[in-house]
Structures are given as structure tokens and as C-alpha cells.
Motif scaffolding. Structure first.
Motif, PDB file in Angstrom:
ATOM      1  N   PHE A 107      45.282  26.852  36.744  1.00 25.21           N
ATOM      2  CA  PHE A 107      45.811  27.414  37.993  1.00 25.21           C
ATOM      3  C   PHE A 107      45.965  28.934  37.869  1.00 25.21           C
ATOM      4  O   PHE A 107      45.527  29.703  38.736  1.00 25.21           O
ATOM      5  N   LEU A 108      46.568  29.374  36.765  1.00 25.65           N
ATOM      6  CA  LEU A 108      46.762  30.810  36.552  1.00 25.65           C
ATOM      7  C   LEU A 108      45.429  31.521  36.301  1.00 25.65           C
ATOM      8  O   LEU A 108      45.227  32.662  36.740  1.00 25.65           O
ATOM      9  N   PHE A 109      44.508  30.837  35.599  1.00 26.55           N
ATOM     10  CA  PHE A 109      43.205  31.447  35.307  1.00 26.55           C
ATOM     11  C   PHE A 109      42.399  31.674  36.587  1.00 26.55           C
ATOM     12  O   PHE A 109      41.747  32.717  36.752  1.00 26.55           O
ATOM     13  N   VAL A 110      42.416  30.708  37.498  1.00 26.18           N
ATOM     14  CA  VAL A 110      41.684  30.856  38.762  1.00 26.18           C
ATOM     15  C   VAL A 110      42.209  32.056  39.545  1.00 26.18           C
ATOM     16  O   VAL A 110      41.434  32.873  40.072  1.00 26.18           O
ATOM     17  N   ILE A 111      43.527  32.181  39.604  1.00 30.15           N
ATOM     18  CA  ILE A 111      44.110  33.315  40.328  1.00 30.15           C
ATOM     19  C   ILE A 111      43.718  34.636  39.664  1.00 30.15           C
ATOM     20  O   ILE A 111      43.278  35.586  40.330  1.00 30.15           O
ATOM     21  N   ALA A 112      43.863  34.698  38.339  1.00 29.48           N
ATOM     22  CA  ALA A 112      43.565  35.941  37.620  1.00 29.48           C
ATOM     23  C   ALA A 112      42.086  36.305  37.724  1.00 29.48           C
ATOM     24  O   ALA A 112      41.731  37.469  37.976  1.00 29.48           O
ATOM     25  N   ALA A 113      41.193  35.321  37.533  1.00 22.93           N
ATOM     26  CA  ALA A 113      39.756  35.605  37.564  1.00 22.93           C
ATOM     27  C   ALA A 113      39.304  36.041  38.953  1.00 22.93           C
ATOM     28  O   ALA A 113      38.499  36.972  39.099  1.00 22.93           O
ATOM     29  N   THR A 114      39.823  35.391  39.990  1.00 22.73           N
ATOM     30  CA  THR A 114      39.418  35.751  41.352  1.00 22.73           C
ATOM     31  C   THR A 114      39.913  37.141  41.723  1.00 22.73           C
ATOM     32  O   THR A 114      39.172  37.940  42.313  1.00 22.73           O
ATOM     33  N   LEU A 115      41.161  37.446  41.378  1.00 24.98           N
ATOM     34  CA  LEU A 115      41.687  38.778  41.679  1.00 24.98           C
ATOM     35  C   LEU A 115      40.940  39.857  40.892  1.00 24.98           C
ATOM     36  O   LEU A 115      40.653  40.934  41.420  1.00 24.98           O
ATOM     37  N   GLN A 116      40.612  39.561  39.627  1.00 30.52           N
ATOM     38  CA  GLN A 116      39.870  40.539  38.834  1.00 30.52           C
ATOM     39  C   GLN A 116      38.464  40.743  39.404  1.00 30.52           C
ATOM     40  O   GLN A 116      37.959  41.876  39.455  1.00 30.52           O
ATOM     41  N   ALA A 117      37.828  39.658  39.839  1.00 30.33           N
ATOM     42  CA  ALA A 117      36.506  39.786  40.463  1.00 30.33           C
ATOM     43  C   ALA A 117      36.587  40.617  41.739  1.00 30.33           C
ATOM     44  O   ALA A 117      35.696  41.429  42.031  1.00 30.33           O
ATOM     45  N   ALA A 118      37.664  40.440  42.510  1.00 30.65           N
ATOM     46  CA  ALA A 118      37.844  41.235  43.728  1.00 30.65           C
ATOM     47  C   ALA A 118      38.021  42.714  43.392  1.00 30.65           C
ATOM     48  O   ALA A 118      37.484  43.593  44.083  1.00 30.65           O
ATOM     49  N   ILE A 119      38.759  42.992  42.320  1.00 27.49           N
ATOM     50  CA  ILE A 119      38.949  44.387  41.901  1.00 27.49           C
ATOM     51  C   ILE A 119      37.619  44.993  41.464  1.00 27.49           C
ATOM     52  O   ILE A 119      37.282  46.132  41.827  1.00 27.49           O
ATOM     53  N   PHE A 120      36.840  44.235  40.672  1.00 26.78           N
ATOM     54  CA  PHE A 120      35.518  44.715  40.252  1.00 26.78           C
ATOM     55  C   PHE A 120      34.635  45.011  41.470  1.00 26.78           C
ATOM     56  O   PHE A 120      33.978  46.058  41.545  1.00 26.78           O
ATOM     57  N   ALA A 121      34.605  44.065  42.423  1.00 27.94           N
ATOM     58  CA  ALA A 121      33.760  44.237  43.610  1.00 27.94           C
ATOM     59  C   ALA A 121      34.188  45.458  44.415  1.00 27.94           C
ATOM     60  O   ALA A 121      33.351  46.247  44.873  1.00 27.94           O
TER      61      ALA A 121
END
Length: 368
Positions: A107-121
Motif C-alpha cells: 500500500f505504501l509502495f504504490v503511493i510512493a512509486a506513483t507520487l515519485q513517477a509524477a514528480i519525475f514526469a
């Protein structure tokens, strides 16, 4: 009355159960956890190294004039909580963590990975725009507005993806965002058209500030390119303010960087000119062109028989300079051509009046 429905355990009981399962898992899988922790630490070290490399690339090129700095800026935004989430997910997956603990970590990994991908994008998109806008003062000052729009769009998508991956029905949310987006788009479609046109000018670069362009009946030098309008200073001194969207819908001729400017002159030679002198005309005109600096002779020959003159076509190229240099060169060539024809006693023709035969005779005897 007996309640047949299954009740959810209290929160403190669930926390105690999660703690007991986690402790039992740690004590029973210490070897797997240790190996997974080492592998996770290596991944964290690599991610942190990429972050440091990105920061160095940004410092070496603060204006983002190179694509390396754009990528470096994105890498520099790698967050520590994302690194920790990646390491925890690796450990939980490899060491077969209990279901409750594994679900919590995922649950925490999905949130962290998605937010990090959004920051990268976001950083890659904004970095690309800044890279194209380097040295562009007007659009450079509008980066703040573009940043807000890009951030809102990217993180809206990220939130929808997070909720969808966590099992939440996002159909209503997506529909609401779609309806809201359509309403905003219809209300501000003119602004968005000009905004996207400005971005098209930024990326495609049909013209730049300082270049001379021709569109419609206007010719002038580009003074500023804004989010909504482009300002052009016409040759008459007027400032033309044109909507970006309307400007791109027109045929634009960029006069900047033309390697050569072609000049065509039509000389009306009198019919009384002897054939021998007509045959010598190309050499005379060639000499007149070559006597002018930065002019290259193309050709000069008899072109047509008009009602009152023999048309001679002279074409030459101005090899350097802007439009003003072409005008100066044309003046010099025309002056030299007149002098050469005067020396050869070759007369220009002008419109004769049919009703007055003496006009033709006068024309024949009139020196140029």
C-alpha cells in the motif's frame, strides 16, 4: 438475536496481531530478510547515487541548455521516502512477509512509486520546456503558470492511479474530472488555444525574437512572443499585436538567415536599338552587376517583345546582408546599368502616345 455477519476486529487487536505476525516472521526468516535487506540497500545506494549525479548535472548547467541537465534535474528530485519504500517492498517480497504486513508495505509502495513517477514526469516536462525556452525572456517568465498547469494535471492523474491500484472505484471521480475539464476548456478555449500555440512556437520555432517575418500583408521584426500574443514591429514602425493561434493559422515567411536574395529587373529597351548592341547587352549588364560588392550575376537576356519595348530580363543575387543590403545593391546595379547603357547610346523606351506620332520620334531621340 444472533448476528451472522462477520464483524471487523478492533483497531488495537489488529495492530497487536500485525505486530505478533511481524515479530514471528522476522525471527523465522532472518536469513532471507538479511539477504533481501542487503539487496534493498544496494538499490537504495544506486538511487541515491543517481540523485547525487542529477544534482551535479544541474549545477554544471543551471540554464538547462543541455538535455543532460534536464534529465539530471529529474533525477535530483528522487525522494528518500521512495528509496525506503522500494527497499521495504523488495524485502517483503523476497522474504515472504505475512499477508497483513505485505499488504501494508505494498500500500505504501504504490503511493510512493506513483507520487515519485509524477514528480519525475513533471520535472521532465518542465525541464523540456525550460530547455526550449532558454534565452527566451517572455516565455521564461511564464514558466510559473505552466508549472502550475503541469503540476495539477500530472498529480491529478497520479491520484486517480493510486486510488485505482488500491481497489477504489474511480469511475465517478474520472467522470467528474472529465466534466470539469470540459467545462473549463469551453470557458477558456481561446486562452488555451493561444497557450498551446505559444508552446508550438516554443518547440517548433518557426521564428524567434529579432527575426524578420512576413505574414498576410505585414512584414516586420519579432519583438516578443508571449503566452497569448506575439508582437511584431512593422517596417512602418507600427507594433502589430497578433494572437498566437491566428498567427500560426497564417502562412509565415521567415526572412532571417536567407543565404542569398534574388533580384529581378526588367529593362525596357527601345525598338530602334541595333541588333549588335542588343547582343552586347548581357556583357554590359554582367559588368554592372560584378562591379557591386556581394553581388553575383545570374543572367541577362532578351525576354519578350512588348508593345513599346524589347524587354530585357536581368537577374542577380545579393550574397550577403539583410533586406536593406538587397535594396542598396539593387540601387547600385541599376545605376551602373544606366551608366553602361548611356555610354553605349542605348535608349530606354517609354509609353508612346498613339495619337501623337511626334511622341515616338521624340522618344527615339531622347537620351536616357
Amino acid at each position: 438475536m444472533n448476528n451472522s455477519m462477520e464483524t471487523t476486529p478492533p483497531l488495537d487487536e489488529r495492530v497487536t496481531h500485525l505486530w505478533d505476525d511481524s515479530f514471528a516472521w522476522i525471527t523465522g526468516h532472518s536469513v532471507q530478510i538479511g539477504l533481501a535487506a542487503i539487496f534493498g540497500a544496494v538499490i537504495v545506494a544506486l538511487l541515491y547515487g543517481a540523485k547525487i549525479l542529477g544534482e551535479r548535472l544541474c549545477r554544471s548547467d543551471p540554464t538547462h541548455s543541455r538535455w543532460q541537465s534536464v534529465i539530471g534535474k529529474a533525477l535530483a528530485t528522487t525522494r528518500v521516502w521512495f528509496m525506503v519504500a522500494v527497499a521495504a517492498q523488495i524485502v517483503a517480497t523476497y522474504a515472504h512477509a505475512p499477508s497483513d504486513l505485505a499488504h501494508t508495505i505494498y500500500f505504501l509502495f504504490v503511493i510512493a512509486a506513483t507520487l515519485q513517477a509524477a514528480i519525475f514526469a513533471r520535472e521532465l516536462i518542465l525541464g523540456s520546456i525550460e530547455h526550449r525556452a532558454s534565452g527566451h525572456e517572455t516565455l521564461g517568465s511564464a514558466i510559473t503558470i505552466i508549472r502550475v498547469l503541469v503540476t495539477a494535471a500530472v498529480f491529478s492523474i497520479a491520484i486517480v492511479l493510486i486510488l485505482s491500484n488500491l481497489g477504489v472505484n474511480v469511475t465517478g471521480l474520472v467522470a467528474g474530472l472529465g466534466v470539469g475539464g470540459i467545462a473549463i476548456g469551453l470557458a477558456a478555449q481561446g486562452i488555451f488555444k493561444d497557450l498551446f500555440a505559444a508552446l508550438a512556437i516554443l518547440f517548433d520555432r518557426p521564428f524567434r525574437v529579432g527575426e524578420t517575418i512576413r505574414f498576410g500583408d505585414a512584414t516586420g521584426s519579432v519583438e516578443a512572443i508571449g503566452l497569448k500574443t506575439t508582437r511584431v514591429r512593422s517596417v512602418d514602425g507600427e507594433q502589430i499585436i497578433m494572437s498566437n493561434n491566428k498567427l500560426l493559422d497564417m502562412q509565415i515567411r521567415n526572412m532571417h538567415g536567407i543565404p542569398e536574395r534574388r533580384v529581378v529587373l526588367s529593362l525596357p529597351i527601345h525598338y530602334a536599338t541595333p541588333a549588335a548592341q542588343l547582343g552586347a547587352l548581357p556583357d554590359m549588364l554582367k559588368a554592372a552587376v560584378e562591379a557591386v560588392l556581394n553581388c553575383r550575376f545570374d543572367h541577362a537576356w532578351l525576354n519578350s517583345f512588348a508593345d513599346n519595348a524589347i524587354k530585357v530580363e536581368l537577374i542577380f543575387h545579393v550574397t550577403k546582408g539583410a533586406a536593406e543590403a538587397r535594396d542598396v545593391a539593387r540601387h547600385a546595379v541599376m545605376t551602373g546599368a544606366v551608366e553602361a547603357l548611356q555610354k553605349a547610346n542605348i535608349a530606354f523606351s517609354y509609353q508612346a502616345t498613339i495619337a501623337d506620332p511626334n511622341a515616338v520620334a521624340e522618344e527615339q531621340n531622347t537620351p536616357i
